[in-house]
Design an enzyme around this catalytic site. Structure first.
Site, PDB file in Angstrom:
ATOM      1  N   ARG A 167      -5.775   1.661  18.291  1.00  0.00           N
ATOM      2  CA  ARG A 167      -5.574   0.219  18.120  1.00  0.00           C
ATOM      3  C   ARG A 167      -5.198  -0.487  19.416  1.00  0.00           C
ATOM      4  NH1 ARG A 167      -2.817   0.322  12.027  1.00  0.00           N
ATOM      5  NH2 ARG A 167      -4.836   0.453  10.951  1.00  0.00           N
ATOM      6  N   ARG A 176      -7.396  -3.236   9.878  1.00  0.00           N
ATOM      7  CA  ARG A 176      -6.431  -4.147  10.503  1.00  0.00           C
ATOM      8  C   ARG A 176      -7.006  -4.804  11.765  1.00  0.00           C
ATOM      9  NH1 ARG A 176      -2.443  -3.452   7.003  1.00  0.00           N
ATOM     10  NH2 ARG A 176      -1.865  -1.336   6.351  1.00  0.00           N
ATOM     11  N   ASP A 208       2.246  -1.015  11.779  1.00  0.00           N
ATOM     12  CA  ASP A 208       0.948  -1.400  11.222  1.00  0.00           C
ATOM     13  C   ASP A 208       0.585  -2.850  11.505  1.00  0.00           C
ATOM     14  OD1 ASP A 208       0.293   1.082  10.229  1.00  0.00           O
ATOM     15  OD2 ASP A 208       1.098   0.695   8.229  1.00  0.00           O
ATOM     16  N   LYS A 252      -4.070   5.815  15.068  1.00  0.00           N
ATOM     17  CA  LYS A 252      -4.254   5.186  13.757  1.00  0.00           C
ATOM     18  C   LYS A 252      -5.724   5.321  13.348  1.00  0.00           C
ATOM     19  CE  LYS A 252      -0.110   3.708  12.668  1.00  0.00           C
ATOM     20  NZ  LYS A 252       0.542   4.081  11.389  1.00  0.00           N
ATOM     21  N   LYS A 290       0.821  -1.211   0.000  1.00  0.00           N
ATOM     22  CA  LYS A 290       0.000   0.000   0.000  1.00  0.00           C
ATOM     23  C   LYS A 290       0.855   1.261   0.000  1.00  0.00           C
ATOM     24  CE  LYS A 290      -2.917   0.728   3.532  1.00  0.00           C
ATOM     25  NZ  LYS A 290      -3.033   2.071   4.169  1.00  0.00           N
ATOM     26  N   ARG A 346       2.805   5.978  -3.270  1.00  0.00           N
ATOM     27  CA  ARG A 346       3.931   6.799  -3.710  1.00  0.00           C
ATOM     28  C   ARG A 346       4.169   6.689  -5.214  1.00  0.00           C
ATOM     29  NH1 ARG A 346       4.162   5.661   1.473  1.00  0.00           N
ATOM     30  NH2 ARG A 346       5.338   6.945   2.966  1.00  0.00           N
TER      31      ARG A 346
END
EC number: 2.5.1.19
Length: 429
Positions: free
Chosen positions: A346, A388, A315, A342, A22, A27
């Site tokens: 989380r 996630r 992450d 996040k 990702k 980018r």
């Protein structure tokens, strides 16, 4: 809101490839758009987050074609973007918003960035503050702390900035502004965050130098389009790594995963817990290290997770929490306050969900203490709208006693649209 029910698994076995990274997908669109010439991207992640970046650059006049295999970007050059006629919608993507804020600060036009309710609640002052020191004119809710952000492009000057957080988004936003700034821009951070921007900008022809603890960018260099191969996303692979480690009888091979050393904290942590992981077929693609990863079921042991490994695994912590919940002993996580800002908090979200599954967890301001149990209980888990969290609790459900339901799983599409089908393909029941 869609719920998903997970049944216990007998094993996780087979060979898979995970979708493109990702961070690199974002980018590739950004840097290709402000380059001269054509950039062709294979392996692009067609998740909602990366597609939000793609649509933003289309809205600024960039021709981007996607035939399902290759994304082709007709670059406009460093100063070729056009003023958008509407708000640029970043959806749920913090990467889109923060990096675009840096890139747009040096344009000669006005723009507005917004997103969904979760993104509009996330902190933006960490980017807006240093950009203001460069001369950027950015306003937003709560004194620039929250989106929507209104950006009036202006003349920028290079700065030296010591970031209080190790964040690739903060670093990259300042670097992108530095491309448009007079002189040099220097960013230092407490621990090295992921370095995809440095690697890729250098490949496009930017004047970028790295040094221990930071990066230096010299403004004014013209970028040139190039071909990019996006490796598999290690953050997506993490869910399968943990699934294979915790489900007895598992043996899984994940092909073509990006193993950039600024991203392999997950591998270091899982190996440190006793996980049987082996990297094979290691090679380099488009300046990024890539490998196949074989993982087998393992008995895990608790460990302390802190310091420089944290930004390299930031992450992946929801998945790490699932592994820790089944490890012998108490796993201590420190230096991870960044997890609280996040897509959701989380630390709180995983503590809440794993307590429902019978795990003893103590939250701390910058982490948690997770005491492993012999087995998890099936429960009703809440994704909190965070992709996630949703995927981590689906993995936890594979080893729970009884059924596990996970709420609001459509958020998974932000990063991994095919997750459920890929997981079903390797789970033996």
């Amino acid at each position: 809101m869609e719920n998903y029910t997970v049944q216990p698994a007998k094993s996780v076995r087979g060979e898979i490839s995970v979708p493109g990274d990702k961070s690199i997908s974002h980018r590739s669109i950004m840097f290709g758009s402000i380059s001269s010439g054509v950039t062709k991207v294979t392996g692009f992640l067609r998740g909602e987050d990366a597609l939000a970046t793609l649509q933003a650059f289309r809205a600024m006049g960039v021709q981007i074609d996607d035939d399902g295999e290759t994304v082709t970007i007709q670059g406009r050059g460093l100063h070729g973007l056009s003023e958008p006629t509407d708000v640029l919608d970043c959806g749920n993507s913090g990467t889109s918003m923060r990096l675009l804020t840096g890139l747009l600060a040096g344009q000669n036009f006005f723009s507005v960035l917004s997103g969904d309710k979760y993104l509009r609640a996330r902190p933006m002052k960490r980017v807006v503050g240093p950009l203001a020191l460069m001369g950027a004119r950015i306003s937003g809710r709560a004194g620039g702390e929250k989106a929507p952000l209104a950006i009036q492009g202006s003349k920028l000057i290079g700065i030296e900035y010591d970031s209080p957080v190790s964040s690739a988004q903060v670093k990259s936003a300042i670097m992108l502004a530095g491309l448009y700034a007079g002189g040099e821009t220097v960013v230092r951070e407490p621990h090295l965050s992921r370095d995809h921007s440095e690697r890729m900008l250098r490949a496009f022809g930017a004047h970028v130098e790295t040094f221990p603890g930071g990066v230096k960018v010299r403004g004014g260099a013209e970028l040139t389009g190039r071909d990019i191969v996006v490796p598999g996303d290690i953050s997506s692979a993490a869910f399968f790594l943990v699934a294979a480690l915790i489900v007895p009888g598992s043996d899984l091979l994940i092909r073509g995963v990006g193993v950039n050393p600024t991203r392999t904290g997950i591998i270091d942590v899982l190996k440190g817990m006793g996980g049987d992981l082996e990297l094979t077929n290691q090679r380099d693609e488009s300046g990024e290290p890539v490998a196949d990863i074989r993982v087998r079921h393992s008995k895990l042991t608790a460990m302390e997770i802190c310091g420089e490994v944290v930004p390299r695994a930031i992450d992946e912590f929801p998945a790490i929490c699932v592994a820790a919940s089944l490890a012998q002993g108490t796993t201590v996580v420190r230096d991870a306050a960044e997890l609280r800002v996040k897509e959701t908090d989380r630390i709180s979200a995983m503590a809440d969900n794993l307590r429902r599954a019978g795990v003893n967890i103590v939250e701390t301001p910058d982490g948690m203490q997770i005491t492993g149990v012999a087995s998890l209980k099936g429960c009703a888990a809440d994704s909190f709208g965070d992709h996630r969290i949703a995927m981590s609790m689906m993995v936890a459900g594979l080893v729970a006693q009884g059924e596990t339901s996970v709420s609001d799983v459509e958020c998974i599409a932000t990063s991994f649209p095919g997750f459920v089908n890929l997981l079903d393909g390797v789970v033996q029941r």
